[in-house]
Design an enzyme around this catalytic site. Structure first.
Site, short mmCIF file in Angstrom:
data_model
loop_
_atom_site.label_atom_id
_atom_site.label_comp_id
_atom_site.label_asym_id
_atom_site.label_seq_id
_atom_site.Cartn_x
_atom_site.Cartn_y
_atom_site.Cartn_z
N ASP A 112 0.35 30.98 42.96
CA ASP A 112 0.67 30.77 44.32
C ASP A 112 0.60 29.28 44.24
OD1 ASP A 112 1.39 33.46 44.36
OD2 ASP A 112 0.30 33.75 46.06
N ASP B 80 8.94 42.27 50.55
CA ASP B 80 7.81 42.18 51.29
C ASP B 80 7.73 42.90 52.39
OD1 ASP B 80 7.08 40.51 49.01
OD2 ASP B 80 7.78 38.82 50.26
#
EC number: 5.3.1.16
Length: 253
Positions: A17, A138
């Protein structure tokens, strides 16, 4: 006495990330709750490759909030350093951006917020790049979140999954945000429900903190063939899960 046929190995996707050019991990998707693990994304990609991983899961966190790629140099350094498959998400909101990254060497792109807000783009991308478009779903307690997890919609994750399957995506990455980065275990119940809803592969994400968590997913996958793999971040960086042990567990050995 009957014996079950072992399922095929699950793929482990180590997470890279990116925030401000560095490799970080967030807790519950909060940008102001980030732990920096490396300021050299290329070196981190090489390390994961050398550990035996065949895929990398890369997310441009700044891009997810900005709506356009923001860690371009870092992503390119990953592509230059590693020679494994890379899936990239975060800020990819138009055909030009999608095409540019696929042409640059990304194996497949992950479309998240745009899957909710512009499903026509998803269909167009799937037609143009079959098998190379993945939907990132998500959710917070089953409801889809967008814009870097900053906004929660009233759409159920399973409903979006069916829409994305119809659009032609090759797989779905499912993350339960409340568990992400918390090391408390995957939401296997939701993951199984999603995998039983669609006929395309589902990749689990959010909450892996131990080998036991991976073993639980492996067990679930034995009866839910649609579960294809799992994304692991903080547990790998912290050393709570070793790459070799994780790969062994996910292979079913």
């Amino acid at each position: 006495m009957t014996t079950s046929t072992p399922s095929r190995p699950l793929t482990l996707y180590p997470a890279i990330d990116l925030k401000d050019g560095a490799c970080v991990r967030l807790r519950r998707g909060e940008m102001d709750d980030a732990t920096v693990y490396s300021d050299n994304p290329g070196a981190q990609a090489t390390a994961w490759q050398d550990a035996g991983f065949e895929w990398l899961h890369v997310v441009d966190l700044n891009g997810a909030f900005a709506g356009a790629s923001a860690n371009t140099q870092a992503v390119r350094s990953i592509l230059d350093a590693a020679h494994v498959s890379v899936q990239l998400g975060g800020g990819l909101r138009d055909m030009a951006a999608i095409a540019a990254w696929l042409e640059a060497g990304i194996t497949r792109v992950i479309l998240g917020s745009v899957a909710v807000k512009n499903p026509a783009l998803v269909r167009e991308a799937c037609r143009a790049f079959p098998g190379r478009i993945v939907a990132g779903i998500d959710a917070r307690s089953g409801l889809v979140a967008t814009e870097g997890w900053a906004e929660v919609s009233d759409m159920q994750a399973t409903d979006l999954a069916l829409r994305m399957q119809d659009a032609g995506v090759g797989a779905i990455i499912f993350t339960e945000i409340s568990r992400d980065g918390m090391l408390e275990g995957l939401d296997i119940e939701q993951t199984v429900a999603l995998a039983n809803t669609v006929s395309i592969p589902v990749i689990a994400s959010g909450g892996v903190g131990s080998l036991d968590h991976l073993a639980a997913l492996r067990e679930a996958a034995n009866t839910t063939p649609g579960i294809e793999g799992v994304i692991v971040g903080r547990a790998l960086y912290d050393g709570r899960v070793s790459p070799s042990q994780a790969l062994r567990v996910l292979s079913g050995c």
